[in-house]
Motif scaffolding. Structure first.
Motif, PDB file in Angstrom:
ATOM      1  N   ALA A  41      42.536  62.967  70.314  1.00 46.25           N
ATOM      2  CA  ALA A  41      42.648  64.427  70.321  1.00 46.25           C
ATOM      3  C   ALA A  41      42.582  64.990  71.724  1.00 46.25           C
ATOM      4  O   ALA A  41      43.211  65.983  72.033  1.00 46.25           O
ATOM      5  N   GLN A  42      41.823  64.301  72.625  1.00 45.13           N
ATOM      6  CA  GLN A  42      41.654  64.868  73.943  1.00 45.13           C
ATOM      7  C   GLN A  42      42.931  64.801  74.762  1.00 45.13           C
ATOM      8  O   GLN A  42      43.061  65.479  75.769  1.00 45.13           O
ATOM      9  N   GLN A  43      43.944  63.997  74.304  1.00 43.95           N
ATOM     10  CA  GLN A  43      45.181  63.911  75.053  1.00 43.95           C
ATOM     11  C   GLN A  43      46.202  64.928  74.581  1.00 43.95           C
ATOM     12  O   GLN A  43      47.273  65.034  75.140  1.00 43.95           O
ATOM     13  N   HIS A  44      45.899  65.630  73.517  1.00 46.53           N
ATOM     14  CA  HIS A  44      46.871  66.557  72.946  1.00 46.53           C
ATOM     15  C   HIS A  44      46.182  67.866  72.632  1.00 46.53           C
ATOM     16  O   HIS A  44      45.408  67.964  71.688  1.00 46.53           O
ATOM     17  N   GLY A  45      46.459  68.881  73.432  1.00 46.30           N
ATOM     18  CA  GLY A  45      45.803  70.163  73.248  1.00 46.30           C
ATOM     19  C   GLY A  45      46.023  70.767  71.896  1.00 46.30           C
ATOM     20  O   GLY A  45      45.229  71.544  71.413  1.00 46.30           O
ATOM     21  N   PRO A  78      40.128  74.749  69.962  1.00 49.94           N
ATOM     22  CA  PRO A  78      40.563  75.984  70.640  1.00 49.94           C
ATOM     23  C   PRO A  78      42.024  76.326  70.364  1.00 49.94           C
ATOM     24  O   PRO A  78      42.381  77.505  70.266  1.00 49.94           O
ATOM     25  N   ALA A  79      42.881  75.314  70.255  1.00 48.83           N
ATOM     26  CA  ALA A  79      44.294  75.572  69.970  1.00 48.83           C
ATOM     27  C   ALA A  79      44.454  76.165  68.580  1.00 48.83           C
ATOM     28  O   ALA A  79      45.290  77.047  68.357  1.00 48.83           O
ATOM     29  N   LEU A  80      43.655  75.694  67.646  1.00 47.03           N
ATOM     30  CA  LEU A  80      43.718  76.231  66.286  1.00 47.03           C
ATOM     31  C   LEU A  80      43.249  77.686  66.269  1.00 47.03           C
ATOM     32  O   LEU A  80      43.856  78.529  65.586  1.00 47.03           O
ATOM     33  N   TRP A  81      42.189  77.971  67.015  1.00 46.46           N
ATOM     34  CA  TRP A  81      41.722  79.356  67.105  1.00 46.46           C
ATOM     35  C   TRP A  81      42.782  80.241  67.760  1.00 46.46           C
ATOM     36  O   TRP A  81      42.984  81.404  67.366  1.00 46.46           O
ATOM     37  N   ALA A  82      43.479  79.717  68.753  1.00 45.57           N
ATOM     38  CA  ALA A  82      44.539  80.486  69.406  1.00 45.57           C
ATOM     39  C   ALA A  82      45.681  80.762  68.427  1.00 45.57           C
ATOM     40  O   ALA A  82      46.235  81.871  68.406  1.00 45.57           O
ATOM     41  N   ALA A  83      46.019  79.753  67.619  1.00 41.70           N
ATOM     42  CA  ALA A  83      47.068  79.954  66.619  1.00 41.70           C
ATOM     43  C   ALA A  83      46.640  80.995  65.592  1.00 41.70           C
ATOM     44  O   ALA A  83      47.434  81.844  65.164  1.00 41.70           O
ATOM     45  N   GLY A  84      45.361  80.951  65.201  1.00 45.39           N
ATOM     46  CA  GLY A  84      44.846  81.949  64.269  1.00 45.39           C
ATOM     47  C   GLY A  84      44.893  83.348  64.856  1.00 45.39           C
ATOM     48  O   GLY A  84      45.226  84.317  64.160  1.00 45.39           O
TER      49      GLY A  84
END
Length: 337
Positions: A12-16, A21-27
């Motif tokens: 997971a650490q290689q793919h943002g 945080p990416a999921l929260w940004a999408a939300g």
């Protein structure tokens, strides 16, 4: 049946895109779309009008815009999760309620309820539609188990043919009883008529989507077959029946309240799979967010593309979904060579 394509899980650490945080940004992006949706429409509603306390504007906002936006979000989440659950059960990327006869069966159930119980409340019609949807989905899975050549591409074709037969029979009886116009309102998804008091049933599908998330691992195991599931200590029939009930109820409620929204449960899980892989637990929240955002974007586009007229969201999703469906089929065929 061909198994779901399982790609090696990447850290997971290689793919943002896989990080919380990416999921929260999408939300947050979906919430921004929802905010835009509240102020798009024929009736003029703006933040300035709301701040001025205009009674008419507030009535339009609370009675029409807020319920519509909530309905789109709930339907997007539920249909996407339902498609994913069905894919896990069938172990095939190209199935979802509109490609296996589930939606067509639910529509047939509503027609039967309209003919036999015209004065029945909407909840009763929803129950009849759910029973028909369950029967149609069970028939598809039963036919699937009897196909000797379990090719990935044959599975959705069988479902589409089954749905076509059911839709043809439904259309015939609607024609005989002069209900074709009524039938069309269920065959094309449209949020334009949703107001407060007419969308609340969709909260049921939100609860069902949560159940689908909790039980996603069980559906994955059940898709491996009865013997494999039993060896792991799970009740195969109970798990499959639970999946049937979830998919059927979600499809029935959405068809009754909104109408058919095809391909949404096919598009979103495949896009999420391409982006973050096939980890079920990690995928479901992304599927829910993507489903809500995609349907909301299609609904907004339908409102502005021919303003002040409106294109039903079912048409917009059908165009995008059919194009992606063909792309995925071609891509799968090319990859198999």
């Amino acid at each position: 049946m061909a198994a779901l394509s399982l790609r090696p899980q990447r850290p997971a650490q290689q793919h943002g895109s896989t990080r919380p945080p990416a999921l929260w940004a999408a939300g947050a992006a979906v919430l921004l779309l929802a905010l835009v949706s509240l102020f798009v429409g024929v009736a003029a509603v703006s933040p300035a009008d709301l701040l001025e306390g205009d009674a008419g504007v507030w009535q339009t906002f609370l009675v029409s815009r807020v319920p519509r936006t909530l309905a789109v979000l709930l339907a997007g989440v539920a249909l996407s999760v339902a498609g994913f659950v069905l894919q896990l059960m069938a172990r095939n990327r190209f199935v979802e309620p509109s490609t296996v006869g589930t939606v067509e069966s639910a529509t047939a159930g509503i027609l039967v309820a309209t003919l036999l119980l015209p004065a029945a409340p909407i909840v009763a019609k929803m129950g009849i539609a759910a029973v028909f949807a369950m029967a149609g989905t069970a028939l598809f899975l039963s036919v699937l188990r009897r196909i000797p050549l379990r090719n990935t591409l044959i599975v959705p074709l069988v479902g589409i043919m089954l749905g076509g037969v059911i839709a043809a029979v439904t259309t015939f009886f609607a024609y005989r009883f002069d209900l074709l116009q009524t039938l069309n309102t269920w065959m094309i998804g449209d949020f334009s008529g949703l107001v407060r008091g007419r969308y609340e049933l969709l909260w049921i599908v939100a609860a069902l989507a949560v159940v689908g998330y909790v039980c996603a691992d069980r559906f994955t195991v059940a898709g491996m077959g009865e013997e494999f599931t039993t060896n792991l200590g799970l009740d195969y029939r109970r798990t499959m029946n639970l999946g049937l009930v979830l998919v059927s109820l979600i499809s029935a409620v959405v068809v009754v309240v909104v109408g058919a929204v095809p391909f949404l449960g096919l598009i979103v899980p495949n896009l999420v799979s391409l982006l973050i892989g096939d980890n079920v637990r990690r995928a479901v929240p992304w599927i829910a967010v993507f489903g809500a955002g995609f349907l909301l974007a299609c609904d907004i586009l339908g409102r502005i593309i021919r303003f002040p007229y409106e294109v039903p969201v079912g048409v917009i999703v059908s165009v995008a979904g059919s194009a992606l469906f063909i792309t995925l089929l071609v891509r799968r065929t090319a990859g198999a060579r």
